[in-house]
Design a protein around this motif. Structure first.
Motif, PDB file in Angstrom:
ATOM      1  N   UNK A 155       0.809  -1.223   0.000  1.00 25.97           N
ATOM      2  CA  UNK A 155       0.000   0.000   0.000  1.00 25.97           C
ATOM      3  C   UNK A 155       0.843   1.273   0.000  1.00 25.97           C
ATOM      4  N   UNK A 156       2.070   1.186  -0.522  1.00 22.89           N
ATOM      5  CA  UNK A 156       2.984   2.329  -0.649  1.00 22.89           C
ATOM      6  C   UNK A 156       3.248   3.027   0.679  1.00 22.89           C
ATOM      7  N   UNK A 157       3.224   2.279   1.757  1.00 21.31           N
ATOM      8  CA  UNK A 157       3.492   2.854   3.088  1.00 21.31           C
ATOM      9  C   UNK A 157       5.001   2.939   3.294  1.00 21.31           C
ATOM     10  N   UNK A 158       5.611   3.922   2.650  1.00 16.96           N
ATOM     11  CA  UNK A 158       7.067   4.034   2.669  1.00 16.96           C
ATOM     12  C   UNK A 158       7.568   4.551   4.012  1.00 16.96           C
ATOM     13  N   UNK A 159       8.870   4.454   4.173  1.00 14.83           N
ATOM     14  CA  UNK A 159       9.517   4.949   5.386  1.00 14.83           C
ATOM     15  C   UNK A 159       9.169   6.417   5.624  1.00 14.83           C
ATOM     16  N   UNK A 160       9.068   7.173   4.554  1.00 10.02           N
ATOM     17  CA  UNK A 160       8.715   8.591   4.656  1.00 10.02           C
ATOM     18  C   UNK A 160       7.393   8.776   5.406  1.00 10.02           C
ATOM     19  N   UNK A 161       6.373   8.036   4.999  1.00 13.60           N
ATOM     20  CA  UNK A 161       5.058   8.163   5.636  1.00 13.60           C
ATOM     21  C   UNK A 161       5.052   7.570   7.043  1.00 13.60           C
ATOM     22  N   UNK A 162       5.770   6.473   7.244  1.00 12.32           N
ATOM     23  CA  UNK A 162       5.854   5.868   8.578  1.00 12.32           C
ATOM     24  C   UNK A 162       6.488   6.839   9.565  1.00 12.32           C
ATOM     25  N   UNK A 163       7.575   7.495   9.135  1.00 11.77           N
ATOM     26  CA  UNK A 163       8.261   8.438  10.016  1.00 11.77           C
ATOM     27  C   UNK A 163       7.371   9.643  10.316  1.00 11.77           C
ATOM     28  N   UNK A 164       6.702  10.169   9.302  1.00 16.40           N
ATOM     29  CA  UNK A 164       5.805  11.310   9.513  1.00 16.40           C
ATOM     30  C   UNK A 164       4.710  10.943  10.512  1.00 16.40           C
ATOM     31  N   UNK A 165       4.130   9.762  10.344  1.00 13.85           N
ATOM     32  CA  UNK A 165       3.081   9.301  11.257  1.00 13.85           C
ATOM     33  C   UNK A 165       3.612   9.180  12.687  1.00 13.85           C
ATOM     34  N   UNK A 166       4.799   8.612  12.832  1.00 14.98           N
ATOM     35  CA  UNK A 166       5.388   8.442  14.173  1.00 14.98           C
ATOM     36  C   UNK A 166       5.603   9.793  14.836  1.00 14.98           C
ATOM     37  N   UNK A 167       6.138  10.760  14.101  1.00 14.30           N
ATOM     38  CA  UNK A 167       6.376  12.084  14.683  1.00 14.30           C
ATOM     39  C   UNK A 167       5.067  12.794  15.008  1.00 14.30           C
ATOM     40  N   UNK A 168       4.074  12.671  14.126  1.00 15.38           N
ATOM     41  CA  UNK A 168       2.764  13.278  14.440  1.00 15.38           C
ATOM     42  C   UNK A 168       2.177  12.659  15.707  1.00 15.38           C
ATOM     43  N   UNK A 169       2.353  11.355  15.859  1.00 14.86           N
ATOM     44  CA  UNK A 169       1.803  10.660  17.028  1.00 14.86           C
ATOM     45  C   UNK A 169       2.464  11.072  18.337  1.00 14.86           C
ATOM     46  N   UNK A 170       3.682  11.596  18.281  1.00 19.09           N
ATOM     47  CA  UNK A 170       4.320  12.083  19.519  1.00 19.09           C
ATOM     48  C   UNK A 170       4.155  13.594  19.681  1.00 19.09           C
ATOM     49  N   UNK A 171       3.344  14.195  18.804  1.00 19.42           N
ATOM     50  CA  UNK A 171       2.993  15.597  18.978  1.00 19.42           C
ATOM     51  C   UNK A 171       3.780  16.586  18.147  1.00 19.42           C
ATOM     52  N   UNK A 172       4.552  16.120  17.182  1.00 18.36           N
ATOM     53  CA  UNK A 172       5.359  17.035  16.366  1.00 18.36           C
ATOM     54  C   UNK A 172       4.487  17.859  15.432  1.00 18.36           C
ATOM     55  N   UNK A 173       4.880  19.100  15.277  1.00 17.97           N
ATOM     56  CA  UNK A 173       4.295  19.949  14.240  1.00 17.97           C
ATOM     57  C   UNK A 173       5.244  19.854  13.059  1.00 17.97           C
ATOM     58  N   UNK A 174       4.804  19.183  11.983  1.00 15.26           N
ATOM     59  CA  UNK A 174       5.667  18.980  10.833  1.00 15.26           C
ATOM     60  C   UNK A 174       5.643  20.224   9.956  1.00 15.26           C
ATOM     61  N   UNK A 175       6.825  20.806   9.713  1.00 15.17           N
ATOM     62  CA  UNK A 175       6.883  22.068   8.962  1.00 15.17           C
ATOM     63  C   UNK A 175       6.523  21.941   7.492  1.00 15.17           C
ATOM     64  N   UNK A 176       6.522  20.716   6.939  1.00 15.59           N
ATOM     65  CA  UNK A 176       6.172  20.497   5.543  1.00 15.59           C
ATOM     66  C   UNK A 176       5.117  19.399   5.449  1.00 15.59           C
TER      67      UNK A 176
END
Length: 133
Positions: free
Chosen positions: A101-122
């Motif tokens: 399902x194209x769940x690349x490392x990029x999306x996994x990392x973004x999800x992990x950071x969002x889940x710990x409360x990160x505000x992603x600048x991009x």
């Protein structure tokens, strides 16, 4: 402190599950992130700073930039004149692009950071200019 030779000894000594477990613990000890200066410094910060959504977002951005720079470098590897080297290069691509399902490392990392409360600048599909990164 454990060494790689301890790992080889533990895994190769023939006691099956026990040796495998011991070998994995040696490997874990050698590569524990908390041994790295960055993680020790982050852990020593007051919680309100270490958990700041903007700081976490900046850490995410730096990590993503490094990951993508490393991946882009693979495209410029010199001519690979053996099947084993070509296979290794393809594995690098598949590790990121060949996931279900194209769940690349990029999306996994973004999800992990969002889940710990990160505000992603991009946004996920936005990379920014190389000057910004």
């Amino acid at each position: 402190m454990s060494t790689s030779s301890d790992l080889a000894l533990a895994v190769g000594s023939g006691n099956g599950t026990t040796d495998f477990r011991r070998g994995m613990l040696v490997l874990l000890d050698e590569h524990r992130p908390s041994r790295m200066p960055f993680f020790r410094r982050l852990a020593s910060l007051p919680f309100r700073i270490a958990s700041d959504c903007n700081l976490l977002g900046e850490i995410y951005l730096v990590y993503q930039a490094a990951m993508h720079a490393t991946r882009a470098a693979v495209y410029y590897l010199p001519y690979l004149d053996s099947p084993a080297l070509r296979k290794r290069k393809l594995r690098i691509f598949m590790d990121n692009d060949g996931l279900p399902e194209a769940d690349s490392h990029h999306y996994q990392l973004a999800r992990a950071f969002r889940n710990i409360g990160a505000h992603l600048p991009l946004a996920d599909e936005e990379f920014g200019s190389h000057e910004e990164l």
